[in-house]
Design a protein around this motif. Structure first.
Motif, PDB file in Angstrom:
ATOM      1  N   ARG A 182      25.931  27.167  61.145  1.00  0.00           N
ATOM      2  CA  ARG A 182      25.369  28.520  61.116  1.00  0.00           C
ATOM      3  C   ARG A 182      26.439  29.568  61.451  1.00  0.00           C
ATOM      4  O   ARG A 182      26.442  30.663  60.894  1.00  0.00           O
ATOM      5  CB  ARG A 182      24.184  28.634  62.083  1.00  0.00           C
ATOM      6  N   THR A 183      27.331  29.229  62.367  1.00  0.00           N
ATOM      7  CA  THR A 183      28.405  30.160  62.726  1.00  0.00           C
ATOM      8  C   THR A 183      29.368  30.350  61.568  1.00  0.00           C
ATOM      9  O   THR A 183      29.812  31.474  61.292  1.00  0.00           O
ATOM     10  CB  THR A 183      29.149  29.652  63.979  1.00  0.00           C
ATOM     11  N   ILE A 184      29.709  29.263  60.881  1.00  0.00           N
ATOM     12  CA  ILE A 184      30.576  29.375  59.702  1.00  0.00           C
ATOM     13  C   ILE A 184      29.934  30.292  58.668  1.00  0.00           C
ATOM     14  O   ILE A 184      30.586  31.188  58.111  1.00  0.00           O
ATOM     15  CB  ILE A 184      30.843  27.979  59.093  1.00  0.00           C
ATOM     16  N   HIS A 185      28.652  30.074  58.405  1.00  0.00           N
ATOM     17  CA  HIS A 185      27.951  30.923  57.430  1.00  0.00           C
ATOM     18  C   HIS A 185      27.932  32.383  57.879  1.00  0.00           C
ATOM     19  O   HIS A 185      28.202  33.294  57.084  1.00  0.00           O
ATOM     20  CB  HIS A 185      26.512  30.414  57.249  1.00  0.00           C
ATOM     21  N   ALA A 186      27.632  32.611  59.162  1.00  0.00           N
ATOM     22  CA  ALA A 186      27.514  33.978  59.684  1.00  0.00           C
ATOM     23  C   ALA A 186      28.833  34.737  59.626  1.00  0.00           C
ATOM     24  O   ALA A 186      28.849  35.970  59.520  1.00  0.00           O
ATOM     25  CB  ALA A 186      26.998  33.945  61.114  1.00  0.00           C
ATOM     26  N   GLN A 187      29.954  34.012  59.671  1.00  0.00           N
ATOM     27  CA  GLN A 187      31.272  34.637  59.638  1.00  0.00           C
ATOM     28  C   GLN A 187      31.853  34.725  58.221  1.00  0.00           C
ATOM     29  O   GLN A 187      32.945  35.251  58.025  1.00  0.00           O
ATOM     30  CB  GLN A 187      32.247  33.847  60.527  1.00  0.00           C
ATOM     31  N   ALA A 191      27.372  35.708  54.367  1.00  0.00           N
ATOM     32  CA  ALA A 191      26.520  35.881  55.547  1.00  0.00           C
ATOM     33  C   ALA A 191      25.184  36.547  55.239  1.00  0.00           C
ATOM     34  O   ALA A 191      24.170  36.241  55.881  1.00  0.00           O
ATOM     35  CB  ALA A 191      27.266  36.678  56.616  1.00  0.00           C
ATOM     36  N   LYS A 192      25.158  37.454  54.244  1.00  0.00           N
ATOM     37  CA  LYS A 192      23.910  38.152  53.929  1.00  0.00           C
ATOM     38  C   LYS A 192      23.040  37.383  52.938  1.00  0.00           C
ATOM     39  O   LYS A 192      21.945  37.829  52.590  1.00  0.00           O
ATOM     40  CB  LYS A 192      24.223  39.552  53.384  1.00  0.00           C
ATOM     41  N   GLN A 193      23.536  36.254  52.490  1.00  0.00           N
ATOM     42  CA  GLN A 193      22.800  35.404  51.560  1.00  0.00           C
ATOM     43  C   GLN A 193      22.113  34.273  52.335  1.00  0.00           C
ATOM     44  O   GLN A 193      22.357  34.086  53.525  1.00  0.00           O
ATOM     45  CB  GLN A 193      23.759  34.852  50.495  1.00  0.00           C
ATOM     46  N   PRO A 194      21.264  33.481  51.671  1.00  0.00           N
ATOM     47  CA  PRO A 194      20.478  32.473  52.404  1.00  0.00           C
ATOM     48  C   PRO A 194      21.337  31.394  53.073  1.00  0.00           C
ATOM     49  O   PRO A 194      22.379  30.987  52.563  1.00  0.00           O
ATOM     50  CB  PRO A 194      19.605  31.845  51.308  1.00  0.00           C
ATOM     51  N   PHE A 195      20.872  30.941  54.231  1.00  0.00           N
ATOM     52  CA  PHE A 195      21.382  29.733  54.873  1.00  0.00           C
ATOM     53  C   PHE A 195      20.214  28.758  54.902  1.00  0.00           C
ATOM     54  O   PHE A 195      19.188  29.018  55.533  1.00  0.00           O
ATOM     55  CB  PHE A 195      21.860  30.007  56.296  1.00  0.00           C
ATOM     56  N   VAL A 196      20.351  27.633  54.219  1.00  0.00           N
ATOM     57  CA  VAL A 196      19.261  26.669  54.100  1.00  0.00           C
ATOM     58  C   VAL A 196      19.685  25.359  54.743  1.00  0.00           C
ATOM     59  O   VAL A 196      20.693  24.758  54.339  1.00  0.00           O
ATOM     60  CB  VAL A 196      18.884  26.438  52.627  1.00  0.00           C
ATOM     61  N   ALA A 197      18.945  24.931  55.762  1.00  0.00           N
ATOM     62  CA  ALA A 197      19.254  23.680  56.458  1.00  0.00           C
ATOM     63  C   ALA A 197      18.278  22.597  56.031  1.00  0.00           C
ATOM     64  O   ALA A 197      17.066  22.831  55.959  1.00  0.00           O
ATOM     65  CB  ALA A 197      19.175  23.880  57.966  1.00  0.00           C
ATOM     66  N   VAL A 198      18.807  21.421  55.734  1.00  0.00           N
ATOM     67  CA  VAL A 198      17.989  20.278  55.318  1.00  0.00           C
ATOM     68  C   VAL A 198      18.339  19.086  56.197  1.00  0.00           C
ATOM     69  O   VAL A 198      19.503  18.684  56.262  1.00  0.00           O
ATOM     70  CB  VAL A 198      18.239  19.905  53.839  1.00  0.00           C
ATOM     71  N   ASN A 199      17.327  18.532  56.863  1.00  0.00           N
ATOM     72  CA  ASN A 199      17.548  17.327  57.663  1.00  0.00           C
ATOM     73  C   ASN A 199      17.284  16.114  56.776  1.00  0.00           C
ATOM     74  O   ASN A 199      16.143  15.729  56.549  1.00  0.00           O
ATOM     75  CB  ASN A 199      16.614  17.314  58.876  1.00  0.00           C
ATOM     76  N   CYS A 200      18.340  15.520  56.277  1.00  0.00           N
ATOM     77  CA  CYS A 200      18.201  14.406  55.322  1.00  0.00           C
ATOM     78  C   CYS A 200      17.534  13.194  55.950  1.00  0.00           C
ATOM     79  O   CYS A 200      16.896  12.399  55.252  1.00  0.00           O
ATOM     80  CB  CYS A 200      19.576  14.023  54.785  1.00  0.00           C
ATOM     81  N   ALA A 201      17.670  13.052  57.277  1.00  0.00           N
ATOM     82  CA  ALA A 201      17.069  11.897  57.947  1.00  0.00           C
ATOM     83  C   ALA A 201      15.565  12.022  58.072  1.00  0.00           C
ATOM     84  O   ALA A 201      14.863  11.018  58.242  1.00  0.00           O
ATOM     85  CB  ALA A 201      17.687  11.724  59.334  1.00  0.00           C
ATOM     86  N   ALA A 202      15.050  13.250  57.971  1.00  0.00           N
ATOM     87  CA  ALA A 202      13.614  13.475  58.175  1.00  0.00           C
ATOM     88  C   ALA A 202      12.815  13.400  56.886  1.00  0.00           C
ATOM     89  O   ALA A 202      11.583  13.482  56.920  1.00  0.00           O
ATOM     90  CB  ALA A 202      13.402  14.834  58.841  1.00  0.00           C
ATOM     91  N   ILE A 203      13.491  13.255  55.749  1.00  0.00           N
ATOM     92  CA  ILE A 203      12.806  13.248  54.445  1.00  0.00           C
ATOM     93  C   ILE A 203      12.957  11.873  53.809  1.00  0.00           C
ATOM     94  O   ILE A 203      14.084  11.385  53.636  1.00  0.00           O
ATOM     95  CB  ILE A 203      13.396  14.329  53.515  1.00  0.00           C
ATOM     96  N   PRO A 204      11.842  11.219  53.462  1.00  0.00           N
ATOM     97  CA  PRO A 204      11.937   9.912  52.801  1.00  0.00           C
ATOM     98  C   PRO A 204      12.807  10.000  51.545  1.00  0.00           C
ATOM     99  O   PRO A 204      12.797  11.006  50.832  1.00  0.00           O
ATOM    100  CB  PRO A 204      10.477   9.590  52.442  1.00  0.00           C
ATOM    101  N   ASP A 205      13.574   8.956  51.290  1.00  0.00           N
ATOM    102  CA  ASP A 205      14.550   8.991  50.200  1.00  0.00           C
ATOM    103  C   ASP A 205      13.911   9.280  48.844  1.00  0.00           C
ATOM    104  O   ASP A 205      14.495   9.962  48.010  1.00  0.00           O
ATOM    105  CB  ASP A 205      15.315   7.663  50.146  1.00  0.00           C
ATOM    106  N   ASN A 206      12.685   8.781  48.625  1.00  0.00           N
ATOM    107  CA  ASN A 206      12.039   9.003  47.331  1.00  0.00           C
ATOM    108  C   ASN A 206      11.593  10.452  47.146  1.00  0.00           C
ATOM    109  O   ASN A 206      11.269  10.873  46.036  1.00  0.00           O
ATOM    110  CB  ASN A 206      10.840   8.064  47.153  1.00  0.00           C
ATOM    111  N   GLU A 232      18.657  25.609  44.858  1.00  0.00           N
ATOM    112  CA  GLU A 232      18.390  26.883  44.168  1.00  0.00           C
ATOM    113  C   GLU A 232      18.068  27.994  45.159  1.00  0.00           C
ATOM    114  O   GLU A 232      18.477  29.144  44.973  1.00  0.00           O
ATOM    115  CB  GLU A 232      17.245  26.708  43.182  1.00  0.00           C
ATOM    116  N   ILE A 233      17.326  27.645  46.205  1.00  0.00           N
ATOM    117  CA  ILE A 233      16.989  28.648  47.229  1.00  0.00           C
ATOM    118  C   ILE A 233      18.256  29.170  47.896  1.00  0.00           C
ATOM    119  O   ILE A 233      18.370  30.352  48.242  1.00  0.00           O
ATOM    120  CB  ILE A 233      16.035  28.031  48.283  1.00  0.00           C
TER     121      ILE A 233
END
Length: 450
Positions: A182-187, A191-206, A232-233
């Motif tokens: 988030r700090t890298i994105h903010a700097q 920075a004014k565009q979307p930051f989208v975080a995805v936890n790959c471990a929390a989503i079933p592979d299928n 895309e988001i």
């Protein structure tokens, strides 16, 4: 804890002997029969509080009080005098005296005033200790740290933020890998565009493919309308793939193609979609070992690891702990409308000694619980030790039980211990466990803990 050091200053030897009789067992007591002698003692000794006679030959108590406060205003001075002159009492209080006691005094009154003065001195010293710990503090965005390793990470972030290079952030769980992203994105220029975080471990592979790339209507059973994927988001912004090591080899191959081509394919789509997304990723795996074990593609590793950043565990940056404590204390005081002033120094030492397997996230949770449950203005060593011992000792063994039974027994144990620690107070127990009170009541009922 070491004894507080008191200095009694009086030209009457009988009064000094009385002070020794009353105070010497509980405190480290030094005595002086004149202001001149008192000043010499204060040059070589660290004094916490002074019992000071008002009327003395030579330099009197008021003059000595002025010198003490000029040289060290944190020393508490209690004026003790046979004079019942109200004007003198008011004058000494204006000059910074903690209190004024008239001779002959009641022992209980004297002890009470000394205790209050030393409590104030203790709080001042603790606040000063924290300020000194923060004197050389550094921060970058929302990242906190003053250790050499964190300063080097700040420098890397400042440099890499100006580019669109991919970054692979490694480190144990709870070290702040997403905060780095988030700090890298903010700097960055994004920075004014979307930051989208995805936890790959929390989503079933299928489901991960459709979550990342989206899908078209009718792509599979239940796909009633088109869904936009996370890539895309995040277009023109940044996507952060947390726990990228949990992706299957198939998904890793598809991600590699996105990196190479700059395009995604929606599930069920007939044509590629160009995207402009910066990719940041994180993992708590030993990546090189995962590559050797065929769990992580080597070509993806080299594509993602353009700029490596390794977040050290908290046990390797313990000098940063006072900074985190101050930050979290202010945060939870505000959120809970509490007024906890500080942790005493011995409590801070307990934090320093602990090994923090859960890293900064664990530290945050512990401070939150302490702020929620503490009843006084200062959190003590005993409160810290009790909280740490509660959560990390006496874990029951599951032996050869089935998983469901072991989980149920552990939940019973955990809830019982929370209720015991809070003397049956369900509201406090729920806060300690991090659940809603209604949830706790439901569990007490379902587990038959009434």
């Amino acid at each position: 804890m070491d004894k507080f050091t008191l200095l009694a200053v009086d030209d009457e030897k009988d009064i000094l002997k009385l002070f020794e009789k009353i105070l010497a067992k509980k405190y480290c007591l030094l005595t002086a029969s004149s202001a001149k002698q008192a000043l010499k003692i204060m040059e070589r000794e660290k004094i916490d509080a002074v019992l000071l006679d008002l009327r003395m030959p030579g330099m009197d108590g008021i003059q000595l009080l002025k010198q003490i406060k000029a040289s060290n205003p944190t020393i508490e001075v209690i004026m003790v005098s046979a004079s019942k002159d109200l004007v003198s009492a008011v004058e000494t209080m204006k000059l910074g005296a903690f209190d004024y006691i008239a001779k002959p005094f009641e022992v209980i009154e004297l002890l009470s005033v000394i205790e209050k003065a030393l409590e104030k001195r203790k709080l001042v010293k603790e606040n000063q200790y924290l300020k000194e710990a923060l004197a050389e503090a550094s921060s970058f965005g929302d990242l906190i740290g003053r250790t050499a390793i964190m300063k080097s990470i700040f420098e890397i972030i400042a440099t890499v933020a100006k580019t669109d290079s991919r970054v692979l952030i490694t480190g144990e769980s709870g070290t702040g890998k997403e905060l780095v992203a988030r700090t890298i994105h903010a700097q960055s220029r994004r920075a004014k565009q979307p930051f989208v975080a995805v936890n790959c471990a929390a989503i079933p592979d299928n489901l991960l493919e459709s979550e990342l790339f989206g899908f078209e209507r009718g792509a599979f059973t239940g796909a009633m309308e088109r869904k936009t994927g996370k890539f895309e988001i995040a277009d023109n912004g940044t996507i952060f793939l947390d726990e990228i090591g949990c992706m299957s080899p198939t998904m890793q191959a598809k991600l590699l193609r996105v990196i190479q081509e700059g395009q995604i394919d929606r599930v069920g789509g007939g044509f590629p979609i160009s995207i402009d997304v910066r990719i940041l990723a994180a993992t708590n795996l030993d990546v090189k070992q995962a590559i050797a074990d065929k769990q992580f593609r080597e070509d993806l590793y080299y594509r993602m690891n353009v700029i490596p950043i390794h977040m050290p565990p908290l046990r390797e940056r313990k000098d940063d702990i006072p900074l985190f404590i101050k930050y979290f204390l202010e945060k939870f005081n505000k959120e809970m409308n509490r007024r906890i002033q500080s942790f005493d120094r011995s409590a801070l030492l307990s934090f320093q000694k602990y090994h923090w397997p859960g890293n900064v996230r664990e530290l945050q949770n512990i401070v939150e619980r302490l702020v929620a449950l503490s009843s006084g203005p200062t959190i003590s060593e005993e409160e810290v030790e009790r909280t740490l011992n509660f959560f990390y000792s006496e874990t029951p063994s599951v032996d050869n039980e089935h998983l469901d039974g072991a989980m149920t027994n552990f939940e019973k144990f955990y809830i019982k211990k929370a209720l015991g620690e809070t003397e049956g107070n369900k509201t406090k127990a729920a806060k300690m466990l991090g659940i809603a009170r209604t949830t706790l009541l439901s569990k007490i009922s379902s587990l038959r803990l009434n």
